[in-house]
Design an enzyme around this catalytic site. Structure first.
Site, PDB file in Angstrom:
ATOM      1  N   PRO A   2       0.832  -1.216   0.000  1.00 55.87           N
ATOM      2  CA  PRO A   2       0.000   0.000   0.000  1.00 55.87           C
ATOM      3  C   PRO A   2       0.862   1.260   0.000  1.00 55.87           C
ATOM      4  O   PRO A   2       1.871   1.326   0.689  1.00 55.87           O
ATOM      5  CB  PRO A   2      -0.807  -0.118   1.286  1.00 55.87           C
ATOM      6  CG  PRO A   2      -0.052  -1.073   2.151  1.00 55.87           C
ATOM      7  CD  PRO A   2       0.693  -1.990   1.232  1.00 55.87           C
ATOM      8  N   GLU A   3       0.459   2.222  -0.787  1.00 58.93           N
ATOM      9  CA  GLU A   3       1.142   3.510  -0.797  1.00 58.93           C
ATOM     10  C   GLU A   3       0.182   4.573  -0.275  1.00 58.93           C
ATOM     11  O   GLU A   3      -0.924   4.247   0.156  1.00 58.93           O
ATOM     12  CB  GLU A   3       1.605   3.829  -2.223  1.00 58.93           C
ATOM     13  CG  GLU A   3       2.577   2.753  -2.735  1.00 58.93           C
ATOM     14  CD  GLU A   3       3.320   3.182  -3.991  1.00 58.93           C
ATOM     15  OE1 GLU A   3       3.408   4.397  -4.247  1.00 58.93           O
ATOM     16  OE2 GLU A   3       3.796   2.301  -4.704  1.00 58.93           O
TER      17      GLU A   3
END
Ligand SMILES: [Zn+2]
Length: 277
Positions: A2-3
């Protein structure tokens, strides 16, 4: 992994569901998750009967505001938060923590790779200490602009992609979005930071805001390595211009996108559109 846009999506989903709920019980199935030097029982006793007042984000850290304390969660590679009322809906194998809420629902932390972390800190202090104190500002921060990036980055001779990924310099840009930002700014990821002009840094700044804002609007990217939660999928993967597009034609010039390694990270570029400085 996840960013920033994916973590923002997780935060907005959690906010809708758990603000105002009271933690009635906690099970910790994987104690190594907790990075604060505290016994599991102490961790539980501190949080039981606390109300979740707010959920925010600093960089890729999720901050649960619990009054005098904050619980800081980092998802790392595969961490996920689920809000469910039936424990049989999730595979028990990867559950690391279960928070039972006063409405009968469960807030579950699940992590197949076990790299995610919890820190429990006093609310008055957590911004002054690790891990939060090291986090650089986001591209959305008022203090950040092209001149800021130029002054921060042009003194070293690292690859621009490497420094964009350094969360202590600027936070929230991970591997997917670094590729997309540098394509948008027409800059080769192996350009040296001390060779780039102020104008190039202005372009990187504008592209960073544009790409991250669009990704947040679309709920992030759902690609093989990341899903935000049950039944939740982002749509930004449909707008990726270079990332994961090896051997497909560039949307601008039709040159095939190539994959290279930049400091060990898989990197997708158009070698025609992106200029090496
Ligand atoms: Zn191109």
């Amino acid at each position: 992994m996840p960013e920033l846009p994916e973590v923002e999506t997780v935060v907005s989903i959690l906010k809708k569901n758990v603000i105002g709920k009271i933690i009635k019980n906690i099970s910790i199935l994987y104690p190594n998750l907790i990075k604060t030097d505290i016994l599991v029982d102490e961790f539980k006793n501190t949080l039981i009967n606390k109300t979740i007042l707010d959920i925010t984000r600093i960089g890729k850290y999720i901050i649960f505001d619990l009054g005098d304390y904050v619980l800081i969660s980092h998802l790392r590679m595969e961490g996920k938060w689920f809000y469910i009322n039936d424990l049989s809906l999730v595979s028990e194998k990867h559950i690391e923590a279960i928070f039972s809420l006063d409405n009968g629902y469960y807030l579950i932390y699940d992590d197949t790779r076990k790299f995610g972390t919890f820190n429990l800190e006093l609310k008055d202090e957590y911004k002054k200490i690790n891990p939060i104190v090291k986090i650089g500002p986001e591209p959305f921060n008022e203090a950040v602009n092209g001149i800021y990036l130029f002054e921060l980055m042009s003194k070293s001779n690292k690859y621009i992609k490497t420094i964009l990924l350094d969360q202590t310099k600027i936070s929230g840009i991970g591997n997917i979005y670094a590729d997309e930002i540098l394509f948008d700014a027409k800059i080769h990821p192996e350009s040296k930071t001390n060779k780039l002009s102020l104008n190039a840094y202005n372009n990187i700044y504008e592209s960073s805001k544009k790409i991250l804002r669009r990704a947040i609007e679309l709920g992030g990217s759902t690609i093989s390595t990341y899903k935000a939660g049950h039944g939740i999928s982002g749509k930004f993967q449909n707008e990726l211009k270079v990332h994961l597009r090896k051997n497909e034609p560039c949307f601008v010039c039709k040159t095939n996108i190539i994959k290279i390694k930049v400091n060990g990270r898989g990197t997708y570029i158009c070698s025609n559109c992106q200029i090496l400085y």
